[in-house]
Design an enzyme around this catalytic site. Structure first.
Site, PDB file in Angstrom:
ATOM      1  N   MET A 157       8.669  -2.784  11.824  1.00 15.95           N
ATOM      2  CA  MET A 157       8.485  -1.692  10.863  1.00 15.95           C
ATOM      3  C   MET A 157       7.064  -1.725  10.307  1.00 15.95           C
ATOM      4  O   MET A 157       6.532  -2.781   9.995  1.00 15.95           O
ATOM      5  CB  MET A 157       9.497  -1.818   9.745  1.00 15.95           C
ATOM      6  CG  MET A 157      10.876  -1.509  10.249  1.00 15.95           C
ATOM      7  SD  MET A 157      11.971  -1.048   8.931  1.00 15.95           S
ATOM      8  CE  MET A 157      13.475  -0.862   9.874  1.00 15.95           C
ATOM      9  N   HIS A 206       9.165  -3.637   3.534  1.00 15.91           N
ATOM     10  CA  HIS A 206       8.775  -3.842   2.130  1.00 15.91           C
ATOM     11  C   HIS A 206      10.000  -4.158   1.275  1.00 15.91           C
ATOM     12  O   HIS A 206       9.968  -5.038   0.417  1.00 15.91           O
ATOM     13  CB  HIS A 206       8.133  -2.571   1.552  1.00 15.91           C
ATOM     14  CG  HIS A 206       6.856  -2.155   2.204  1.00 15.91           C
ATOM     15  ND1 HIS A 206       6.760  -1.023   2.960  1.00 15.91           N
ATOM     16  CD2 HIS A 206       5.633  -2.720   2.204  1.00 15.91           C
ATOM     17  CE1 HIS A 206       5.510  -0.894   3.393  1.00 15.91           C
ATOM     18  NE2 HIS A 206       4.808  -1.900   2.953  1.00 15.91           N
ATOM     19  N   MET A 237       0.844  -1.194   0.000  1.00 13.73           N
ATOM     20  CA  MET A 237       0.000   0.000   0.000  1.00 13.73           C
ATOM     21  C   MET A 237       0.887   1.254   0.000  1.00 13.73           C
ATOM     22  O   MET A 237       0.433   2.348   0.322  1.00 13.73           O
ATOM     23  CB  MET A 237      -0.937  -0.012   1.207  1.00 13.73           C
ATOM     24  CG  MET A 237      -1.892  -1.211   1.152  1.00 13.73           C
ATOM     25  SD  MET A 237      -3.434  -0.979   2.033  1.00 13.73           S
ATOM     26  CE  MET A 237      -2.833  -0.832   3.697  1.00 13.73           C
ATOM     27  N   LYS A 289       4.929  -9.985   9.614  1.00 11.24           N
ATOM     28  CA  LYS A 289       4.347  -8.984  10.522  1.00 11.24           C
ATOM     29  C   LYS A 289       2.816  -9.056  10.494  1.00 11.24           C
ATOM     30  O   LYS A 289       2.164  -8.938  11.513  1.00 11.24           O
ATOM     31  CB  LYS A 289       4.863  -7.608  10.100  1.00 11.24           C
ATOM     32  CG  LYS A 289       3.976  -6.444  10.371  1.00 11.24           C
ATOM     33  CD  LYS A 289       4.357  -5.770  11.638  1.00 11.24           C
ATOM     34  CE  LYS A 289       3.536  -4.548  11.964  1.00 11.24           C
ATOM     35  NZ  LYS A 289       2.443  -4.239  11.107  1.00 11.24           N
ATOM     36  N   LEU A 340       6.738   3.058   1.602  1.00  7.57           N
ATOM     37  CA  LEU A 340       7.595   1.887   1.779  1.00  7.57           C
ATOM     38  C   LEU A 340       8.656   2.091   2.859  1.00  7.57           C
ATOM     39  O   LEU A 340       9.171   3.191   3.057  1.00  7.57           O
ATOM     40  CB  LEU A 340       8.280   1.565   0.446  1.00  7.57           C
ATOM     41  CG  LEU A 340       7.314   1.344  -0.727  1.00  7.57           C
ATOM     42  CD1 LEU A 340       8.098   1.085  -2.007  1.00  7.57           C
ATOM     43  CD2 LEU A 340       6.355   0.196  -0.442  1.00  7.57           C
TER      44      LEU A 340
HETATM   45  O1  PAF Z   1      -0.224  -5.822   3.563  1.00  8.91           O
HETATM   46  C1  PAF Z   1      -0.627  -4.884   2.834  1.00  8.91           C
HETATM   47  O2  PAF Z   1       0.045  -3.879   2.604  1.00  8.91           O
HETATM   48  C2  PAF Z   1      -2.022  -4.988   2.216  1.00  8.91           C
HETATM   49  O3  PAF Z   1      -2.907  -5.624   3.053  1.00  8.91           O
HETATM   50  C3  PAF Z   1      -2.000  -5.659   0.819  1.00  8.91           C
HETATM   51  C4  PAF Z   1      -1.552  -7.112   0.912  1.00  8.91           C
HETATM   52  C5  PAF Z   1      -1.087  -4.893  -0.115  1.00  8.91           C
HETATM   53  C6  PAF Z   1      -3.423  -5.657   0.229  1.00  8.91           C
HETATM   54  O4  PAF Z   1      -3.910  -4.359   0.082  1.00  8.91           O
END
Ligand code: PAF
Length: 285
Positions: free
Chosen positions: A181, A34, A27, A146, A30
């Site tokens: 994080m 990520h 989402m 997480k 970052l």
């Molecule tokens: O973990 C996340 O950031 C969200 O739940 C995902 C998997 C991108 C779905 O929107």
């Protein structure tokens, strides 16, 4: 690195990327957590794609998606530096057109833990992840430990709906003081940020007790709750000792368990977890 928004552009760009193709759904906003998923995908796949989409349907009434932190330009520079091939930032029109009415729902697994406190959350997650998988056709998809329940739920969906891909779950990345994080950490003021380490401290205390031989689920839950009580800024929502596969709450003697919790620090809801396991009983996948 190709950056696309529409589904039509995505399909064209994806068609010429070599296999195996690894996907990291995010989402945005970052952080190193990520990027650890991106690096794992980069190491294992011939091409790597990242999606950035703040999915409105996984947010509840008290957790508005408009408040979710965003910094698209910074995200793009971080991903460029990691050698990502494709970034897809879908638009709402492609993801949820006005007549949208099809949902993907995993049943029992989403009724535990987070599902109790965030009704509809996992229906939003599984629906968007299924759409991202359908559009990008990954061979592997990367998620963080997480969000332990999310990983279990997505694995179930992939198995139940025969998605031809492997789900890879990567370890939680922590700040130097143990805080997991999360993009949500940016909402914490300095005092709250310090208080937020209580989740790690509670999980560590229970893990240490387990490693020292404590096997009673209730005792492990109490150890975590007692540490949380020492932090005046922390308001625990739940503290759980659950089966890591079924997510059912455990009682009595446990040999393997997912220790997890959700805790408000100010208005910010933080989650974290650790898995404990009696190594003598066999190593988990
Ligand atoms: O973990 C996340 O950031 C969200 O739940 C995902 C998997 C991108 C779905 O929107």
């Amino acid at each position: 690195m190709k950056v696309v928004t529409t589904l039509a552009e995505l399909i064209d760009v994806r068609a010429v990327l070599p296999s195996p193709f690894g996907l990291v759904p995010t989402m945005g906003f970052l952080h190193q957590g990520h990027l650890s998923l991106v690096r794992r995908a980069r190491a294992e796949c011939a091409s790597v794609g990242v999606t950035i989409y703040v999915n409105p349907t996984q947010f509840g009434a008290n957790d508005d998606s408009n408040n979710y932190p965003r910094d698209f330009d910074r995200d793009l520079s971080l991903l460029e530096a990691e050698g990502v091939d494709l970034v897809w930032a879908p638009n709402d029109e492609d993801m949820y057109p006005p007549d949208f009415q099809t949902w993907v729902e995993v049943e029992a697994l989403t009724r535990a833990l987070e599902g109790i406190h965030r009704p509809g959350h996992f229906r939003g997650v599984t629906t968007i992840v299924a759409k991202l998988f359908n559009a990008t056709q990954p061979n592997k998809a990367y998620f963080g430990q997480k969000d332990a329940q999310q990983a279990v739920v997505i694995r179930r969906m992939v198995q139940d709906l025969n998605f031809p891909l492997k789900v890879v779950v990567c370890s939680t990345v922590r700040e130097s003081d143990g805080l997991a994080m999360s993009s949500r950490n940016s909402h914490l003021d300095p005092q709250q940020r310090e208080a937020a380490t209580v989740l790690y401290r509670a999980l560590t205390a229970a893990t240490q007790a387990f490693d020292a031989g404590e096997r009673n689920a209730e005792v492990l839950r109490n150890i975590m709750s007692e540490v949380l009580l020492t932090e005046p800024l922390a308001r625990p929502q739940y503290v759980s000792v659950a089966d890591p596969d079924t997510l059912a709450e455990l009682t009595g003697t446990v040999e393997c368990a997912l220790l997890s919790m959700a805790v408000y620090v100010g208005k910010t809801r933080l989650i974290d977890n650790m898995v404990v396991e009696n190594k003598g009983k066999g190593i988990r996948d």
